[in-house]
Structures are given as C-alpha cells and as structure tokens.
Design a protein around this motif. Structure first.
Motif, mmCIF file in Angstrom:
data_model
loop_
_atom_site.group_PDB
_atom_site.id
_atom_site.type_symbol
_atom_site.label_atom_id
_atom_site.label_comp_id
_atom_site.label_asym_id
_atom_site.label_seq_id
_atom_site.Cartn_x
_atom_site.Cartn_y
_atom_site.Cartn_z
ATOM 1 N N SER A 35 -24.546 -45.515 24.144
ATOM 2 C CA SER A 35 -24.718 -46.221 25.411
ATOM 3 C C SER A 35 -23.456 -47.003 25.739
ATOM 4 O O SER A 35 -22.902 -47.704 24.887
ATOM 5 C CB SER A 35 -25.913 -47.174 25.328
ATOM 6 N N ARG A 36 -23.017 -46.879 26.985
ATOM 7 C CA ARG A 36 -21.793 -47.560 27.401
ATOM 8 C C ARG A 36 -22.093 -48.777 28.266
ATOM 9 O O ARG A 36 -21.283 -49.175 29.099
ATOM 10 C CB ARG A 36 -20.887 -46.569 28.145
ATOM 11 N N ARG A 37 -23.256 -49.368 28.069
ATOM 12 C CA ARG A 37 -23.607 -50.606 28.760
ATOM 13 C C ARG A 37 -23.817 -51.716 27.733
ATOM 14 O O ARG A 37 -24.415 -51.491 26.675
ATOM 15 C CB ARG A 37 -24.866 -50.441 29.610
ATOM 16 N N THR A 38 -23.331 -52.883 28.059
ATOM 17 C CA THR A 38 -23.516 -54.039 27.184
ATOM 18 C C THR A 38 -24.934 -54.569 27.348
ATOM 19 O O THR A 38 -25.703 -54.108 28.199
ATOM 20 C CB THR A 38 -22.519 -55.151 27.544
ATOM 21 N N ALA A 39 -25.285 -55.557 26.523
ATOM 22 C CA ALA A 39 -26.612 -56.162 26.609
ATOM 23 C C ALA A 39 -26.846 -56.790 27.982
ATOM 24 O O ALA A 39 -27.991 -56.900 28.432
ATOM 25 C CB ALA A 39 -26.776 -57.219 25.515
ATOM 26 N N GLU A 40 -25.756 -57.181 28.668
ATOM 27 C CA GLU A 40 -25.875 -57.775 30.000
ATOM 28 C C GLU A 40 -25.915 -56.715 31.098
ATOM 29 O O GLU A 40 -26.019 -57.045 32.281
ATOM 30 C CB GLU A 40 -24.703 -58.722 30.265
ATOM 31 N N GLY A 41 -25.840 -55.447 30.715
ATOM 32 C CA GLY A 41 -25.924 -54.371 31.695
ATOM 33 C C GLY A 41 -24.593 -53.937 32.271
ATOM 34 O O GLY A 41 -24.544 -53.046 33.121
ATOM 35 N N ARG A 42 -23.496 -54.526 31.830
ATOM 36 C CA ARG A 42 -22.175 -54.141 32.330
ATOM 37 C C ARG A 42 -21.655 -52.912 31.592
ATOM 38 O O ARG A 42 -21.899 -52.736 30.403
ATOM 39 C CB ARG A 42 -21.186 -55.289 32.172
ATOM 40 N N ARG A 43 -20.902 -52.082 32.301
ATOM 41 C CA ARG A 43 -20.294 -50.914 31.673
ATOM 42 C C ARG A 43 -19.107 -51.338 30.808
ATOM 43 O O ARG A 43 -18.385 -52.265 31.148
ATOM 44 C CB ARG A 43 -19.814 -49.915 32.731
ATOM 45 N N THR A 44 -18.918 -50.641 29.714
ATOM 46 C CA THR A 44 -17.761 -50.890 28.868
ATOM 47 C C THR A 44 -16.992 -49.589 28.691
ATOM 48 O O THR A 44 -17.588 -48.508 28.556
ATOM 49 C CB THR A 44 -18.166 -51.451 27.493
ATOM 50 N N HIS A 45 -15.666 -49.681 28.721
ATOM 51 C CA HIS A 45 -14.813 -48.504 28.522
ATOM 52 C C HIS A 45 -14.311 -48.413 27.089
ATOM 53 O O HIS A 45 -13.662 -47.432 26.729
ATOM 54 C CB HIS A 45 -13.627 -48.556 29.481
ATOM 55 N N ASP A 46 -14.598 -49.420 26.290
ATOM 56 C CA ASP A 46 -14.150 -49.452 24.901
ATOM 57 C C ASP A 46 -15.248 -48.858 24.016
ATOM 58 O O ASP A 46 -16.330 -49.435 23.895
ATOM 59 C CB ASP A 46 -13.869 -50.895 24.479
ATOM 60 N N PRO A 47 -15.024 -47.684 23.404
ATOM 61 C CA PRO A 47 -16.070 -47.064 22.586
ATOM 62 C C PRO A 47 -16.464 -47.907 21.380
ATOM 63 O O PRO A 47 -17.542 -47.735 20.826
ATOM 64 C CB PRO A 47 -15.460 -45.725 22.165
ATOM 65 N N ARG A 48 -15.624 -48.862 20.996
ATOM 66 C CA ARG A 48 -15.983 -49.747 19.889
ATOM 67 C C ARG A 48 -17.041 -50.762 20.298
ATOM 68 O O ARG A 48 -17.697 -51.360 19.445
ATOM 69 C CB ARG A 48 -14.735 -50.456 19.369
ATOM 70 N N ALA A 49 -17.209 -50.950 21.627
ATOM 71 C CA ALA A 49 -18.216 -51.883 22.130
ATOM 72 C C ALA A 49 -19.472 -51.167 22.583
ATOM 73 O O ALA A 49 -20.396 -51.802 23.105
ATOM 74 C CB ALA A 49 -17.635 -52.694 23.289
ATOM 75 N N ALA A 50 -19.539 -49.861 22.394
ATOM 76 C CA ALA A 50 -20.723 -49.098 22.785
ATOM 77 C C ALA A 50 -21.845 -49.323 21.778
ATOM 78 O O ALA A 50 -21.663 -49.944 20.731
ATOM 79 C CB ALA A 50 -20.368 -47.611 22.877
ATOM 80 N N THR A 51 -23.026 -48.777 22.092
ATOM 81 C CA THR A 51 -24.184 -48.877 21.197
ATOM 82 C C THR A 51 -24.703 -47.485 20.871
ATOM 83 O O THR A 51 -25.226 -46.814 21.757
ATOM 84 C CB THR A 51 -25.306 -49.704 21.852
ATOM 85 N N PRO A 52 -24.521 -47.005 19.626
ATOM 86 C CA PRO A 52 -23.797 -47.653 18.531
ATOM 87 C C PRO A 52 -22.283 -47.537 18.735
ATOM 88 O O PRO A 52 -21.817 -46.655 19.466
ATOM 89 C CB PRO A 52 -24.244 -46.844 17.304
ATOM 90 N N PRO A 53 -21.505 -48.414 18.080
ATOM 91 C CA PRO A 53 -20.048 -48.363 18.244
ATOM 92 C C PRO A 53 -19.458 -47.092 17.635
ATOM 93 O O PRO A 53 -20.032 -46.504 16.708
ATOM 94 C CB PRO A 53 -19.566 -49.617 17.516
ATOM 95 N N LEU A 54 -18.299 -46.688 18.164
ATOM 96 C CA LEU A 54 -17.674 -45.446 17.724
ATOM 97 C C LEU A 54 -17.422 -45.436 16.223
ATOM 98 O O LEU A 54 -17.631 -44.412 15.562
ATOM 99 C CB LEU A 54 -16.363 -45.232 18.488
ATOM 100 N N ASP A 55 -16.983 -46.546 15.653
ATOM 101 C CA ASP A 55 -16.677 -46.572 14.224
ATOM 102 C C ASP A 55 -17.907 -46.213 13.390
ATOM 103 O O ASP A 55 -17.800 -45.530 12.365
ATOM 104 C CB ASP A 55 -16.155 -47.956 13.818
ATOM 105 N N ALA A 56 -19.086 -46.692 13.824
ATOM 106 C CA ALA A 56 -20.319 -46.373 13.094
ATOM 107 C C ALA A 56 -20.648 -44.891 13.214
ATOM 108 O O ALA A 56 -21.086 -44.251 12.245
ATOM 109 C CB ALA A 56 -21.472 -47.236 13.615
#
Length: 330
Positions: free
Chosen positions: A170-191
């Motif tokens: 998911s590329r949305r934060t808990a506040e519903g904003r889009r994120t372009h950083d895959p490390r901030a996605a759910t789950p994060p890219l590293d995981a």
C-alpha cells in the motif's frame, strides 16, 4: 464498505439486485434508490449495491467486462493493477517456470486473477479480513487460487510449495496521503525484499514516481504506461528479470507493446530539426530519453528538457512525433 454490507451484497437477493441494476448513471442514482426504498429493500443493501454499481463502472477501465462480476472497495480499485498489465506480470512468472505464486498483499485480487487465468496456482493473502473476503469473491471462478486472511510476509513459502512471489504494498500512509518512497509503504520495501531468502523469483509493484535512488541495484525496474498514462513501476528479481538488472520502460498502446531498454546513451544537444519527439512518460520515468534520441537519429533541444528533435521522421512507439511548422525565440 464493511463486513455487514458485503454480507448483504453476497446474499441471494443482494447479488440479484446488484446484477439487475442498470449501468451506473449518477443522475439516476437517487431515483433508483427512492424506488427501491418504496419496494421495501433494506437501505443498507441499496447503498451498498449502488456503491458497487458505481465502482464497477469505474473498474471497467482496468478490468473491462470482468468488472461486472467483481466486488470492490474504492481504495482497492485505485491500487489494483490493470488487467492488461497484470497479465504481463503473470507471464513473467510463467516464463520463469514458476508453478505456484504467492501474492503476498493481494488486495481485491486483480493480479491473482491474472496469474490464475494463465494456469498458475495462486496463494493470495491479505492482512485485512474484509479485503481478503472481497478477493475470495473475485477469485471464485479459479479452483487453483486460494485466498487467506494472513500476513503474507509471515508465511513459510517453501513449506507452502511456492516458487514465485509478488507484492503490491500500500502506498498510502496512515493519514491517507500517498507516498512515493517504497520504504514508507505498507509493508515497507525492505521487509518485502527479505522474501528473496525463501523465493528468489520476487516481483514488487511500486508507484511510478519511485526515486531511482530507492531501487535495488540487482533488479530490473520497469516503468509501464498504458495509452499514454504511466501506471506503475515493477521491480523484478532473479529469474523474473532474464535480461539482468537495469531500468526498462514498457509502452502499451492499444494492442501494441514496446519495450525500451537501457543503458541510455548521452544524447547531443542541438538546434530544432524538422520533427519534435515527446518521449512516452514511462521512458521519461526510466531515464531512457537517450534511447529514443538514438532511435530517431535525434538530439535534445536542451540538456535540461526531455524533448528530442530530429531531421527525419523515424517510426517509434516510445515517443509521439510532431512536425515542426515554425520556430520562435524563447
């Protein structure tokens, strides 16, 4: 949509109502709702059915006629892969010799549908119970597709017999904003990348605005456009990237498909020629404008602008060509 509304929609009268609704027209929705209330239909079912009718109408752009038999949430539809693109994901796994693919973050099941349609066995997981239930509905026609309400990253994929894995965080934060950083996605890219310890054949869908600095060096990253709209980037590892690591662009226009591969040569800069070429958005995102310049025997208008000019009209699906009629001072 909540679980109660989904239950009402999946009941025999709910499914019949959903199938009987006319093509969605916002101007008629209120009148239809009023008529159904007079007929004694549960207001929750009316609201749920009209919402699904609206989402199905929107979903036809991604799923064509398949949308008419699917169930959606707004967020799930927005993130879902277009069927034409999902089919290309599935072909990567098929070409790599995979037989059972785990969709670790299946959402409403769009990619899993494409994989199952190609004959792959699919294990589709989602951590959200309602989303997993919706995926179960959408995958009901595929006997080799199993849906689980589970954390796909916690599975023992080897024990499950999985030889390919796919994730669309998911590329949305808990506040519903889009994120372009895959490390901030759910789950994060590293995981997600830890999955390679179990299954080297891993594909990860990310947003097309992903910064190049966030990309793994040992993967192929491919930006995809559909009829001029850049829709995603995919990161492909191991046997899913048979031509090795690097950046590529896939341009889909109607039934035609063009792949542009790097490395991109550094193009010259020069005066305006007889033709102007506007590279496709996927080519721009991939940083492959130099490949287009080479294809059309052209040069850049300016080192900081991604417009290519040439003295010849060369056929390419990677850019749109315009004839130059006049040149004015800038």
């Amino acid at each position: 949509m909540d679980a109660e509304t989904l239950s009402l929609l999946l009941s025999k009268p709910g499914w019949a109502l959903l199938g009987a609704l006319p093509p969605y027209d916002e101007r008629r929705a209120m009148a239809i709702a009023e008529r159904l209330r007079r007929e004694g239909v549960d207001p929750r079912l009316i609201a749920g059915a009209l919402t699904q009718s609206r989402l199905r109408a929107q979903a036809r752009a991604k799923f064509d006629d398949f949308a008419d038999g699917m169930v959606f949430t707004q967020a799930g539809l927005e993130q879902a892969t277009r069927l034409a693109v999902g089919a290309r994901h599935a072909r990567r796994f098929q070409a790599a010799g995979c037989t059972k693919v785990a969709d670790l973050t299946c959402g409403i099941g769009g990619d899993a549908m494409a994989m199952a349609a190609l004959g792959l066995s699919v294990l589709a997981c989602d951590v959200d119970e309602l989303t997993a239930a919706i995926a179960t509905v959408n995958l009901r026609h595929f006997p080799d597709a199993e849906v689980r309400h589970a954390d796909g990253l916690a599975l023992d994929l080897v024990a499950e017999g999985v030889d390919g894995a796919f994730a669309d965080p998911s590329r949305r934060t808990a506040e519903g904003r889009r994120t372009h950083d895959p490390r901030a996605a759910t789950p994060p890219l590293d995981a997600v990348l830890e999955v390679r310890r179990q299954v080297p054949a891993l594909g990860v869908k990310v947003g097309p605005a992903v910064p190049h600095r966030a990309l793994p060096a040992d993967a192929e990253t491919q930006w995809v456009s559909v009829d001029g709209e850049v829709v995603e980037a995919g990161i492909w590892f191991g046997p899913l990237a048979p031509d090795g690591p690097g950046r590529t662009a896939l341009v889909l226009r109607g039934r035609a498909a063009t792949t542009v591969r790097g490395p991109a040569p550094r193009p010259d800069v020069g005066p305006v020629g007889s033709y102007l070429y506007e590279p496709d958005g996927a080519v721009l995102r991939a940083g492959l404008v130099g490949v287009v310049a080479e294809q059309v025997h052209g040069r850049l208008l300016d080192a900081t602008i991604a417009y290519v000019t040439s003295d010849v009209l060369a056929p390419t699906d990677a850019a749109t060509a315009y004839r130059v009629l006049d040149v004015m001072p800038f």
